[in-house]
Design a protein around this motif. Structure first.
Motif, PDB file in Angstrom:
ATOM      1  N   SER A  89       7.723   1.391   0.700  1.00  0.00           N
ATOM      2  CA  SER A  89       8.521   0.167   0.718  1.00  0.00           C
ATOM      3  C   SER A  89       7.793  -0.955  -0.011  1.00  0.00           C
ATOM      4  O   SER A  89       8.387  -1.938  -0.430  1.00  0.00           O
ATOM      5  N   ASN A  90       6.499  -0.778  -0.212  1.00  0.00           N
ATOM      6  CA  ASN A  90       5.739  -1.688  -1.062  1.00  0.00           C
ATOM      7  C   ASN A  90       6.428  -1.852  -2.431  1.00  0.00           C
ATOM      8  O   ASN A  90       6.568  -2.947  -2.975  1.00  0.00           O
ATOM      9  N   ASN A 129       3.120  -7.440  10.375  1.00  0.00           N
ATOM     10  CA  ASN A 129       1.786  -6.887  10.195  1.00  0.00           C
ATOM     11  C   ASN A 129       0.973  -7.973   9.481  1.00  0.00           C
ATOM     12  O   ASN A 129       1.460  -8.475   8.477  1.00  0.00           O
ATOM     13  N   ASP A 157      11.734  -7.019   6.171  1.00  0.00           N
ATOM     14  CA  ASP A 157      10.850  -5.862   6.056  1.00  0.00           C
ATOM     15  C   ASP A 157      10.634  -5.275   7.452  1.00  0.00           C
ATOM     16  O   ASP A 157       9.935  -5.861   8.277  1.00  0.00           O
ATOM     17  N   TYR A 185       8.086  -1.335  10.867  1.00  0.00           N
ATOM     18  CA  TYR A 185       7.725  -0.842  12.207  1.00  0.00           C
ATOM     19  C   TYR A 185       8.922  -0.765  13.143  1.00  0.00           C
ATOM     20  O   TYR A 185       8.759  -0.650  14.353  1.00  0.00           O
ATOM     21  N   THR A 231      10.519   2.076   5.777  1.00  0.00           N
ATOM     22  CA  THR A 231       9.538   2.996   5.193  1.00  0.00           C
ATOM     23  C   THR A 231       9.427   4.304   5.970  1.00  0.00           C
ATOM     24  O   THR A 231       9.718   4.349   7.165  1.00  0.00           O
ATOM     25  N   SER A 245       6.422   5.649   5.910  1.00  0.00           N
ATOM     26  CA  SER A 245       4.956   5.720   6.007  1.00  0.00           C
ATOM     27  C   SER A 245       4.423   5.633   7.427  1.00  0.00           C
ATOM     28  O   SER A 245       3.330   6.095   7.703  1.00  0.00           O
ATOM     29  N   LYS A 246       5.148   5.002   8.322  1.00  0.00           N
ATOM     30  CA  LYS A 246       4.578   4.726   9.625  1.00  0.00           C
ATOM     31  C   LYS A 246       5.118   5.723  10.651  1.00  0.00           C
ATOM     32  O   LYS A 246       4.488   6.723  10.906  1.00  0.00           O
ATOM     33  N   ARG A 276       4.463   8.246  -0.140  1.00  0.00           N
ATOM     34  CA  ARG A 276       5.039   7.028  -0.685  1.00  0.00           C
ATOM     35  C   ARG A 276       6.566   7.100  -0.774  1.00  0.00           C
ATOM     36  O   ARG A 276       7.132   7.395  -1.830  1.00  0.00           O
TER      37      ARG A 276
HETATM   38  C1  PLP Z   1       2.874  -0.640   5.957  1.00  0.00           C
HETATM   39  C2  PLP Z   1       3.810  -1.746   5.643  1.00  0.00           C
HETATM   40  C3  PLP Z   1       4.725  -1.674   4.593  1.00  0.00           C
HETATM   41  C4  PLP Z   1       4.833  -0.659   3.567  1.00  0.00           C
HETATM   42  O1  PLP Z   1       4.286   0.463   3.539  1.00  0.00           O
HETATM   43  P1  PLP Z   1       4.699   1.533   2.457  1.00  0.00           P
HETATM   44  O2  PLP Z   1       3.741   2.598   2.729  1.00  0.00           O
HETATM   45  O3  PLP Z   1       4.542   0.911   1.102  1.00  0.00           O
HETATM   46  O4  PLP Z   1       6.120   1.881   2.727  1.00  0.00           O
HETATM   47  C5  PLP Z   1       5.610  -2.694   4.393  1.00  0.00           C
HETATM   48  N1  PLP Z   1       5.619  -3.763   5.183  1.00  0.00           N
HETATM   49  C6  PLP Z   1       4.764  -3.883   6.190  1.00  0.00           C
HETATM   50  C7  PLP Z   1       4.856  -5.093   7.033  1.00  0.00           C
HETATM   51  C8  PLP Z   1       3.831  -2.891   6.445  1.00  0.00           C
HETATM   52  O5  PLP Z   1       2.942  -3.043   7.418  1.00  0.00           O
END
Ligand code: PLP
Length: 369
Positions: free
Chosen positions: A95-96, A167, A194, A197, A224, A226-227, A235
């Motif tokens: 999501s970055n 975060n 965003d 989480y 995302t 990722s979490k 990614r």
């Molecule tokens: C971890 C995180 C993301 C993005 O993580 P990606 O691995 O790029 O999807 C986005 N926003 C917040 C607040 C995060 O902590």
């Protein structure tokens, strides 16, 4: 290493400080990799879901070909899950990528982006990357102050970034407050919500932000894999927004920004409810474990809605760095947050019970030094 290449606003970028990789800590401190515990990047302690491993194994045979640039199957799965048409979805390389794409697609050099103090570091980087002006509103109780953010919006503002939960602080804004905010934001401003989480929220805090997208053409929801889904290394992330906005994002993104393995794994993980459930339960228990330990140690912490906790490890500006170094020597990697302007604090991810316990023991040692 100064030079005169590139625009001034690019040269001014301070690179993102990632969590230290296990191999690097092992090398630096002469430790055995297997003994190191990493609680630094809010990764899933259960790792890759088995369902995603199988999907990737099956997708390997096709790696000689380019990925599906339109991510048809993954968008279809997301469309089902969130009850929005597939052409409301943009896939990202994490999501970055979505956050960067939004800045590129929507903000001209010199225009402004609003975000909060102590919010996700990537917002500042995305703004800086397009030469935008930063409007940083003061935090309220370590979280977003939506009234201040609303008041900070100017005629030249094009984007507002909100992390919910946030975060590195773990704070959360309830649905009603976000909705009231959305109703007041001027239409020339796009709000990026965003929700990296979101899956960790307790039942009573959950809401369907995809439904708001139907009502607000200037809302972009970012999520995302990722979490909670355990796919940080692959990614994959995505945005949900109305077609006009989605179309713009798709003009800016690289055509093949999400690779084939990532697309296959994400579909499998999205449907793996058992994995999500197991992760959520572990997270709730781990949070209680941390909170009990911090109370016992007399440490202040910010109540967290994510899979990590921000804890204050001392009163002086050297505290975070000092305790972090002691933890590293003991083989525990957490995240110093001095770069966020929180030098007395550390952010620690919630791991498996035994990992959490190892961190608590190492922290107890560090604080006694
Ligand atoms: C971890 C995180 C993301 C993005 O993580 P990606 O691995 O790029 O999807 C986005 N926003 C917040 C607040 C995060 O902590």
């Amino acid at each position: 290493m100064t030079n005169n290449y590139g625009p001034e606003y690019i040269r001014a970028i301070a690179p993102y400080q990632a969590g230290k990789p296990i191999a690097e800590v092992a090398r630096e401190f002469g430790l055995d990799e297997a003994s190191i515990i990493k609680l630094a990047s809010n990764e899933n302690p259960f790792g890759v879901p088995e369902s995603a491993r199988q999907a990737m194994a099956a997708a390997v045979a096709e790696l000689g070909r380019y990925p599906d640039a339109n991510g048809f199957d993954l968008k279809g799965a997301l469309s089902n899950r969130y009850d929005v048409p597939a052409d409301w979805i943009t896939l990202g390389n994490g999501s970055n990528d979505i956050l960067e794409i939004a800045a590129h697609a929507l903000v001209e050099r010199g225009q402004s982006i609003v975000y909060s103090q102590y919010s996700f570091a990537i917002y500042a980087l995305a703004a800086q990357g397009v030469g935008a002006q930063h409007i940083v509103t003061p935090a309220k109780a370590y979280g977003h102050d939506l009234s201040a953010m609303l008041a900070a919006i100017r005629d030249d503002t094009r984007l507002v970034f909100i992390a919910n939960p946030n975060n590195p602080t773990g704070t959360f804004i309830p649905a009603a407050e976000i909705e009231a905010f959305l109703a007041k934001v001027p239409s020339h401003v796009v709000v990026v919500l965003d929700e990296a989480y979101n899956e960790f929220l307790a039942q009573q805090d959950q809401f369907e932000s995809a439904e708001w997208v139907k009502k607000y053409p200037n809302l972009l929801v970012s999520r995302t894999f990722s979490k909670a889904y355990g796919l940080a290394g692959l990614r994959v992330g995505f945005a949900i927004a109305q077609p006009a906005l989605t179309d713009l994002l798709n003009r800016v993104r690289q055509p093949f920004n999400v690779n084939s393995l990532a697309q296959a794994a994400a579909i499998a993980a999205l449907n793996d409810m058992d994995f999500l459930q197991k992760g959520a339960e572990n997270n709730t228990a781990g949070y209680q474990q941390y909170v009990a330990a911090f109370d016992k140690l007399g440490l202040e912490y910010v109540p967290s809605y994510g899979n990590f906790v921000l804890v204050k490890v001392g009163d002086d500006a050297g505290a975070g760095a000092r305790v972090n170094l002691s933890l590293l020597k003991q083989g525990v990697i957490v995240r110093p947050v001095g770069g966020y302007g929180l030098p007395e604090w550390l952010r620690v991810s919630i791991g498996l019970p035994e990992e959490n316990e190892a961190f608590i023991e190492a922290l107890t040692v560090a604080l006694a030094e």
